[in-house]
Structures are given as C-alpha cells and as structure tokens.
Design a protein around this motif. Structure first.
Motif, mmCIF file in Angstrom:
data_model
loop_
_atom_site.group_PDB
_atom_site.id
_atom_site.type_symbol
_atom_site.label_atom_id
_atom_site.label_comp_id
_atom_site.label_asym_id
_atom_site.label_seq_id
_atom_site.Cartn_x
_atom_site.Cartn_y
_atom_site.Cartn_z
ATOM 1 N N PRO A 62 84.023 60.349 41.452
ATOM 2 C CA PRO A 62 82.886 59.613 41.994
ATOM 3 C C PRO A 62 81.610 59.789 41.174
ATOM 4 C CG PRO A 62 84.130 60.586 43.773
ATOM 5 C CD PRO A 62 84.735 61.113 42.501
ATOM 6 N N ALA A 63 81.361 61.009 40.696
ATOM 7 C CA ALA A 63 80.161 61.240 39.892
ATOM 8 C C ALA A 63 80.204 60.423 38.605
ATOM 9 C CB ALA A 63 80.023 62.724 39.570
ATOM 10 N N GLU A 64 81.370 60.369 37.963
ATOM 11 C CA GLU A 64 81.505 59.562 36.751
ATOM 12 C C GLU A 64 81.353 58.081 37.057
ATOM 13 O OE1 GLU A 64 84.633 62.409 34.259
ATOM 14 O OE2 GLU A 64 85.387 60.919 35.698
ATOM 15 N N ALA A 65 81.942 57.640 38.172
ATOM 16 C CA ALA A 65 81.874 56.223 38.546
ATOM 17 C C ALA A 65 80.439 55.784 38.775
ATOM 18 C CB ALA A 65 82.713 55.969 39.790
ATOM 19 N N ARG A 66 79.630 56.664 39.338
ATOM 20 C CA ARG A 66 78.239 56.316 39.631
ATOM 21 C C ARG A 66 77.402 56.156 38.363
ATOM 22 N NH1 ARG A 66 78.597 60.781 44.357
ATOM 23 N NH2 ARG A 66 79.586 59.426 45.912
ATOM 24 N N VAL A 137 80.628 53.937 47.984
ATOM 25 C CA VAL A 137 80.743 55.125 47.120
ATOM 26 C C VAL A 137 79.685 55.126 46.027
ATOM 27 C CG1 VAL A 137 82.254 56.426 45.547
ATOM 28 C CG2 VAL A 137 83.236 55.284 47.549
ATOM 29 N N ILE A 138 79.469 53.988 45.368
ATOM 30 C CA ILE A 138 78.552 53.913 44.235
ATOM 31 C C ILE A 138 77.416 52.947 44.555
ATOM 32 C CG2 ILE A 138 80.398 54.450 42.601
ATOM 33 C CD1 ILE A 138 80.413 51.474 41.817
ATOM 34 N N GLY A 167 80.783 58.016 50.498
ATOM 35 C CA GLY A 167 81.943 58.857 50.294
ATOM 36 C C GLY A 167 82.069 59.242 48.828
ATOM 37 N N PRO A 168 82.867 60.258 48.520
ATOM 38 C CA PRO A 168 83.668 61.055 49.448
ATOM 39 C C PRO A 168 82.904 62.178 50.115
ATOM 40 C CG PRO A 168 84.056 61.805 47.217
ATOM 41 C CD PRO A 168 83.104 60.640 47.110
ATOM 42 N N TRP A 262 90.728 52.528 45.212
ATOM 43 C CA TRP A 262 89.997 53.758 44.897
ATOM 44 C C TRP A 262 88.814 53.924 45.841
ATOM 45 C CZ3 TRP A 262 85.016 54.870 43.149
ATOM 46 C CH2 TRP A 262 84.818 56.150 42.619
ATOM 47 N N PHE A 263 88.043 52.854 46.052
ATOM 48 C CA PHE A 263 86.913 52.918 46.966
ATOM 49 C C PHE A 263 87.361 53.323 48.368
ATOM 50 C CE2 PHE A 263 84.658 49.669 44.156
ATOM 51 C CZ PHE A 263 83.710 50.564 43.701
#
Length: 383
Positions: A62-66, A137-138, A167-168, A262-263
C-alpha cells in the motif's frame, strides 16, 4: 523479477535454465491502451501515464501504491508537454478544515463558487458533499482537487471534499463510517459554510461513488436528512468481479481487474464484508426511497457493468435515475478536463443535472439527525 518469474521459480527450481532465462529476459511492456479502444485524446493521456512508469498495483505494498503516478499526474505531464498552463481552475474560496470523525479528526476541503461565508447578504448556495476515489486505499482530496473545483464552479455550489480513513490500516467499514459522519456534519454546518441545508447532493468517484450511495443508505436507515440527489461517477456498486465488463477490460488502464481485487483485499476482510449492502449495493441493498441519481460511466472500464446493474436496480426500486456512458475513455477520465473534451462534457452533464434538482427542490426545514452520529448498517434488500 516479475510475479510470473517468481511463480515459475517455485515450480522449476531456482537453478534451472528456464528460471535463469526468465531472469535474464526483460518482460515486454504492455501498451498504454491494451484495449485499443481509446479515442485520440484518451490515447495521448494514457501514453503520458505510461511515460511516468507506473507499476501494477497488485505487485506493490500500500505504501508503494500510494507513491505511484496516476491519471492526475499524467494530465499535468501532458499539459507540460503541450506547453499549456497547469494551474487549476480558480475558485473564489478554497479552505481546508478539520471535522470530527468516528475514528478521530478528518481533513476536508471547502470550495465555494461564489458565496464567501464571511460576506453577509448573499443567498446560500447548494451543498455538495464529495468523496474521492482510490479504492479506499490510495489517493487523497489533493488527487481529486480538479473534480471538486469543477463541481463547485459548474454546479454553483459549496463543495465539501472529504478525506477518510483507508485500508489496510483501517478496514471496512472505516471509510464508510467516516463518509457518513462527514455528511451529517456538513448538513448540520451548512449555514456556517454558506450553503443551503435544504439543497444537498452527495457526489463520489469510483470508490467514492460507492461511499456516496452507501452514505445515502445510512442516512435513510438512521433518520438523518436525505440528500436531494446523488451523482455517482463510475461507482463501485457491487462485489461481482466476473461481469462482462470485468472480463472485457480485465487488463485496461489505469484500472484493471487485478487492481480492483487488490483494492478489495486491502480494504475488506472478504467473506461477509463482501455481502454488506454498503459494498454489494446492487445485490443486497434496499434502494427504495433514494433520491434522484445520476450515474456516469466510462466505456473502457471494468466497473462499467456496475453502473448498468445499479441503474437497473434503482429503476426497479422506483428511483429516478439517469445514466450516461462516455465512449472511448477510461476509468478516472472525469477529472482530466484540461486534456479530455469528454471529461468536460461529463462535468457539465453532472452539474446540469444537479442544478436542475436544486432549482426544483422546495426548502422546508430539515429534521436534525436522531441522537448522536453513529455508523448505521443499511438494510439488506428483501428477496
């Protein structure tokens, strides 16, 4: 190394020639528009996105996706390539505020198209409570700033764009509880915001579209004031990811079926969460009594059939609904009006529909919500 290569390694062994060859071969890059259906403007925007090098979300934390570039970044990138201004549309009043939420303070941004609350004597504007997308999530209110500005200016409204827990770190129903609390706060504080509490709409994009209709369902269940309209832009309206549009556009960009999965995996715990009427709206919610609803869909989008199914269920429930599908564009197109003519068309359409509702809405006093603001579980639809 790709996810496919890692799976192959488990099957073939870490030292096999096949695995070594897989590691030595760079996988081909997928085209900016895998469907081949995008119109010229959309193709240019997708090419701009591809040039920024986003990675598939399903392979990221999640951190990378953001931190990944999205269509808003691609729009700015394309404007720079075309030597065009990148400044956003000017709104007379833009102000950040903090509002109470069930899990702690929430950030929000207030946009006012003409009315300045500090200047008395002006008629209050309609109120729009807006929820951004990003799969719960993002993304943030900054990512969707363009959409909020367009709604404020084109609909002649005060827009409250709401941040919510994601999330998450905060699983379902955290974002939904925040959205409902923010809506009740906005209605209760409408006069202070320079808005009319009798003329209210809830608008959302993608996951925010899901939050918008879920908030209306919670308001109905909890006895809170109902909005006069809903505008749902390519909303997540169900949990069936095997619809024809999910199949046809499984590899579409910027939103693919693996990304949706994924979301959902990041925000929910699966199981009963996926049957909750706030997520499985067209499959489990009682939609009777909802206000006038406007749905916008992109043709090239796994979520296109969510909009179609929701439209059908709303019609069956006796709700006035209008749905418009924009051909040749993808998910997330709505905020890219600086480079997409169909985005501007969609913004004008939504704003016009909302204006019509606001003009024809009587203004009797609305009842205050019963008791304190609390999460409300909408009823499931009766079979």
């Amino acid at each position: 190394m790709s996810a496919l290569s890692r799976r192959s390694a488990l099957l073939l062994g870490l030292s096999t020639p096949a695995f070594l060859a897989a590691c030595a071969t760079t996988p081909p890059m997928s085209p900016p528009d895998p469907t081949g259906m995008a119109d010229p403007e959309m193709r240019a925007l997708l090419a701009s996105l591809a040039s920024l090098g986003p990675k598939p979300l399903e392979g990221l934390t999640p951190a990378e996706a953001r931190r990944q570039p999205g269509l808003a970044d691609a729009t700015l990138n394309l404007l720079r390539q075309q030597n065009k201004p990148t400044t956003p549309r000017a709104v007379p009043l833009v102000k950040d505020v903090t509002i109470p939420g069930p899990g702690g303070p929430l950030q929000a941004r207030v946009y006012s198209s003409a009315h300045i609350p500090e200047m008395p004597g002006q008629a209050p504007l309609p109120l729009i409570v807006y929820f951004h997308g990003g799969g719960w999530v993002i993304s943030t209110i900054d990512t969707y700033d363009t959409s909020a500005r367009a709604l404020s200016l084109d609909a002649g409204a005060v827009v409250v764009s709401v941040e919510y827990r994601k999330g998450p770190e905060n699983k379902f129903p955290a974002a939904h509880d925040d959205a409902y609390a923010a809506y009740v706060w906005a209605v209760q504080n409408a006069t202070t915001l320079g808005a009319d509490p009798n003329r209210v709409a809830i608008v959302g994009e993608s996951a925010g579209g899901n939050l918008a209709i879920a908030t209306a369902l919670s308001a109905k269940a909890g006895g809170a004031p109902m909005p006069q309209a809903l505008a749902l832009v390519y909303p997540v309206a169900g949990t069936d990811t095997a619809t024809p549009s999910y199949t046809q556009f499984a590899n579409a960009k910027p939103l693919s079926r693996p990304a949706v999965l994924w979301f959902v995996g990041q925000y929910t715990n699966g199981g009963s969460d996926l049957q909750d009427p706030r997520l499985n709206v067209y499959g489990a919610a009682d939609l009777r009594g909802l206000p006038r609803t406007i749905i916008v869909n992109a043709e090239i989008d796994p979520l296109a059939d969510d909009g179609a199914r929701l439209e059908q269920k709303l019609q069956q429930a006796g709700v006035s609904v209008t749905r418009r599908v924009y051909p040749g564009v993808t998910h997330e197109f709505f905020g890219a009006d600086a480079v997409l003519s169909k985005a501007k068309d969609a913004q004008t359409f939504v704003a016009g529909e909302l204006r019509a509702v606001f003009v024809n809405t009587p203004t009797p006093p609305l009842p205050a919500p019963r008791g304190r603001v609390r999460p409300v579980h909408p009823r499931r639809a009766t079979p």
